[in-house]
Design an enzyme around this catalytic site. Sequence first.
Site: not given
Length: 323
Positions: A37, A41, A171, A231, A260
């Site tokens: 979640g 986090n 999402r 990255a 997060d």
Amino acid sequence: MPTTLDVLSLGEPMVELSAREPVSLREAHTFDLGWGGDTSNVAVAVRRLGRTAAYVARVGDDGFGASLLDLWRREGVDVSGVVVDPARPTGVYFLSREADGPHAFTYYRSGSAASALSALDLSHDEIAQARVVHTSGITQAIGSGPADAASAAFRMARDAGGITSYDPNVRSALWPLDRARAVILATLAMVDIALPSLDDARALTGLDDPAAIADEMLAHGARVVALKLGADGALVADAEKHELVPPYDVAAVDPAGAGDTFDAAFLVAWLEGNDLLECGDFANAAAALTTTGIGCVGPIPARTAVEMLRREQSHRTRSRRTA
């Protein structure tokens, strides 16, 4: 509730069941219990990085909900704003990965306790006490009640002179992109610190260049944008400048939860009075360390580990001004 509350996080907690074998979920037989979640986090990471945190959420009156409460209490997160819902279950997701393949997430969150969160669950006094109130697009996507709670929390925080922090965390399985774009871009008008990933920001703005994306989000109302480039590090921006913050070199294993941790670390550094570059650098280091272990919560680093990595790689070029 702590006397001084640095970060209050609001949203959807979940239990994570991670397959031990590198096989598909269909073939997996053994699972490790973990927690996830995005906003949960963040609360845990804030605590591990040395600041105070509280969490506002709903969990089911079940073993998984109890496990989450145990986690937060163990980490020192204030849970006075967590409601135990006797009628709805705690959300769960399964994490699996075939050999050398990407992670596959399977969610069971429909009708969960978190989806019933509402503005009635908010404590005006607790929100007014918090220096930062943080939430995400996932909170808005899981239901109208949580979305209303997120907006109400931001209004209360702003009225009390607090800082609002927001990770769009798009999402597509939760809501259509057009709706997500409309809600998230409108939310930026209430946001002091926006913490998007590059992929999410590209989907939301239709732009490709990180500097242009940051400008677009600033134009929608955010005071500060910390754009996570994976990255490639991060780009931090406000109305006066853009700076690229280089990544840290670590042996990455699993990216889950790194964004997060970045959010939490950026907020911790911001609350300690650091400039944008320092906030981005601290957040990059914390996020990098999170990728060196498996799962969302286990690898979140302590403050000492983050500072050690920064000392070890202090030779890095710290930034490049882009505008």
